[in-house]
Design a protein around this motif. Structure first.
Motif, PDB file in Angstrom:
ATOM      1  N   UNK A  57       0.823  -1.214   0.000  1.00  0.00           N
ATOM      2  CA  UNK A  57       0.000   0.000   0.000  1.00  0.00           C
ATOM      3  C   UNK A  57       0.852   1.258   0.000  1.00  0.00           C
ATOM      4  N   UNK A  58       2.007   1.197   0.642  1.00  0.00           N
ATOM      5  CA  UNK A  58       2.903   2.351   0.637  1.00  0.00           C
ATOM      6  C   UNK A  58       3.312   2.690  -0.792  1.00  0.00           C
ATOM      7  N   UNK A  59       3.599   1.654  -1.568  1.00  0.00           N
ATOM      8  CA  UNK A  59       3.991   1.900  -2.952  1.00  0.00           C
ATOM      9  C   UNK A  59       2.844   2.410  -3.788  1.00  0.00           C
ATOM     10  N   UNK A  60       1.664   1.851  -3.567  1.00  0.00           N
ATOM     11  CA  UNK A  60       0.504   2.253  -4.362  1.00  0.00           C
ATOM     12  C   UNK A  60       0.025   3.648  -3.984  1.00  0.00           C
ATOM     13  N   UNK A  61       0.142   4.007  -2.702  1.00  0.00           N
ATOM     14  CA  UNK A  61      -0.392   5.295  -2.232  1.00  0.00           C
ATOM     15  C   UNK A  61       0.348   6.476  -2.838  1.00  0.00           C
ATOM     16  N   UNK A  62       1.601   6.288  -3.219  1.00  0.00           N
ATOM     17  CA  UNK A  62       2.350   7.371  -3.842  1.00  0.00           C
ATOM     18  C   UNK A  62       2.648   8.507  -2.886  1.00  0.00           C
ATOM     19  N   UNK A  63       3.051   8.183  -1.659  1.00  0.00           N
ATOM     20  CA  UNK A  63       3.424   9.211  -0.696  1.00  0.00           C
ATOM     21  C   UNK A  63       4.732   9.874  -1.130  1.00  0.00           C
ATOM     22  N   UNK A  64       5.138  10.865  -0.400  1.00  0.00           N
ATOM     23  CA  UNK A  64       6.406  11.510  -0.700  1.00  0.00           C
ATOM     24  C   UNK A  64       7.555  10.524  -0.607  1.00  0.00           C
ATOM     25  N   UNK A  65       8.614  10.782  -1.322  1.00  0.00           N
ATOM     26  CA  UNK A  65       9.728   9.843  -1.415  1.00  0.00           C
ATOM     27  C   UNK A  65      10.308   9.535  -0.039  1.00  0.00           C
ATOM     28  N   UNK A  66      10.554  10.562   0.773  1.00  0.00           N
ATOM     29  CA  UNK A  66      11.159  10.327   2.078  1.00  0.00           C
ATOM     30  C   UNK A  66      10.187   9.603   3.012  1.00  0.00           C
ATOM     31  N   UNK A  67       8.947  10.041   3.019  1.00  0.00           N
ATOM     32  CA  UNK A  67       7.951   9.422   3.901  1.00  0.00           C
ATOM     33  C   UNK A  67       7.694   7.975   3.505  1.00  0.00           C
ATOM     34  N   UNK A  68       7.539   7.716   2.225  1.00  0.00           N
ATOM     35  CA  UNK A  68       7.266   6.351   1.771  1.00  0.00           C
ATOM     36  C   UNK A  68       8.459   5.438   2.009  1.00  0.00           C
ATOM     37  N   UNK A  69       9.650   5.963   1.797  1.00  0.00           N
ATOM     38  CA  UNK A  69      10.846   5.142   2.001  1.00  0.00           C
ATOM     39  C   UNK A  69      10.992   4.750   3.461  1.00  0.00           C
ATOM     40  N   UNK A  70      10.769   5.712   4.366  1.00  0.00           N
ATOM     41  CA  UNK A  70      10.891   5.407   5.787  1.00  0.00           C
ATOM     42  C   UNK A  70       9.846   4.416   6.252  1.00  0.00           C
ATOM     43  N   UNK A  71       8.609   4.623   5.844  1.00  0.00           N
ATOM     44  CA  UNK A  71       7.527   3.722   6.251  1.00  0.00           C
ATOM     45  C   UNK A  71       7.720   2.333   5.652  1.00  0.00           C
ATOM     46  N   UNK A  72       8.140   2.320   4.398  1.00  0.00           N
ATOM     47  CA  UNK A  72       8.368   1.029   3.738  1.00  0.00           C
ATOM     48  C   UNK A  72       9.486   0.253   4.431  1.00  0.00           C
ATOM     49  N   UNK A  73      10.577   0.921   4.709  1.00  0.00           N
ATOM     50  CA  UNK A  73      11.713   0.253   5.341  1.00  0.00           C
ATOM     51  C   UNK A  73      11.339  -0.276   6.721  1.00  0.00           C
ATOM     52  N   UNK A  74      10.630   0.552   7.490  1.00  0.00           N
ATOM     53  CA  UNK A  74      10.207   0.108   8.821  1.00  0.00           C
ATOM     54  C   UNK A  74       9.281  -1.105   8.725  1.00  0.00           C
ATOM     55  N   UNK A  75       8.338  -1.058   7.802  1.00  0.00           N
ATOM     56  CA  UNK A  75       7.375  -2.158   7.657  1.00  0.00           C
ATOM     57  C   UNK A  75       8.073  -3.448   7.264  1.00  0.00           C
ATOM     58  N   UNK A  76       8.961  -3.375   6.321  1.00  0.00           N
ATOM     59  CA  UNK A  76       9.651  -4.584   5.851  1.00  0.00           C
ATOM     60  C   UNK A  76      10.524  -5.174   6.949  1.00  0.00           C
ATOM     61  N   UNK A  77      11.289  -4.324   7.635  1.00  0.00           N
ATOM     62  CA  UNK A  77      12.165  -4.825   8.692  1.00  0.00           C
ATOM     63  C   UNK A  77      11.352  -5.411   9.848  1.00  0.00           C
ATOM     64  N   UNK A  78      10.278  -4.728  10.217  1.00  0.00           N
ATOM     65  CA  UNK A  78       9.443  -5.234  11.314  1.00  0.00           C
ATOM     66  C   UNK A  78       8.792  -6.560  10.928  1.00  0.00           C
TER      67      UNK A  78
END
Length: 202
Positions: free
Chosen positions: A84-105
């Motif tokens: 959903x982070x990828x599909x939502x198209x958030x800002x690059x920094x915000x999406x990258x941080x949320x994506x990284x946290x989600x994947x690692x968690x």
């Protein structure tokens, strides 16, 4: 394709991989619960002990089922968020941080519950094997003790029967000699041999 689009596709693919891993764990848990997950080198709690016999394999798959399901559902949830982070198209920094946290968690969640399931399965397998060994030893002792008792009883019966037979034979011999002495006259009674001793031959 723009860089943002490529990043979004990468996020979505990563999320789908996590979802697929979670679905695989749930499938494995379902087959284990139904007793249809046989010994193999690909799925399940696989150690030297659990792969050695069915007696160790199946308890090792049944006991950690709650942990396997938790691992699967956690991976599915994390994968959905990552996609959903990828599909939502958030800002690059915000999406990258949320994506990284989600994947690692999600990865840490999956790994932690996988290790916990493995430890639980190994303990269950060890307990099942130990219980089976104790049962076999008890059966062996029962057979040995029972057989020894029956043999002792048989020997006692043989000894008792043998003594009775000897007494009967000695009794018959004595009465036979008495009968012969009565038929031979008054002096023939002296010819009776004492019990347990025979007259030396002339």
């Amino acid at each position: 394709m723009s860089d943002a689009g490529a990043i979004a596709i990468g996020y979505a693919i990563t999320g789908l991989v996590l979802v697929g891993a979670g679905v695989l764990f749930l499938w494995m848990a379902r087959r284990s619960e139904a007793g249809r997950l046989q010994r193999n080198q690909l799925a399940g709690v696989r150690t030297a002990l659990t792969l050695a016999s069915d007696e160790a394999w199946y308890p090792a798959q049944w006991d950690p089922l709650p942990r396997i399901r938790l691992a699967g559902w956690g991976a599915i949830g994390g994968g959905c968020v990552a996609a959903l982070v990828g599909v939502a198209g958030l800002g690059a920094e915000a999406s990258a941080g949320l994506f990284l946290f989600t994947v690692l968690a999600s990865a840490a969640w999956l790994l932690s519950w996988t290790i916990a399931a493995g430890v639980t399965g190994e303990r269950a397998a060890r307990a099942a094997v130990d219980a089976l060994d104790e049962e076999r030893v008890a059966e062996t002792d029962h057979i040995f003790v029972g057989g020894t008792s029956r043999m002792a009883g048989a020997f006692d019966a043989v000894d008792a029967n043998g003594l009775v037979a000897i007494a009967h034979r000695e009794e018959d011999r004595i009465f036979g000699e008495l009968g012969e002495a009565e038929q031979g006259g008054p002096g023939a009674i002296d010819d009776i041999e004492p019990v347990g001793r025979r007259r030396p031959e002339q």
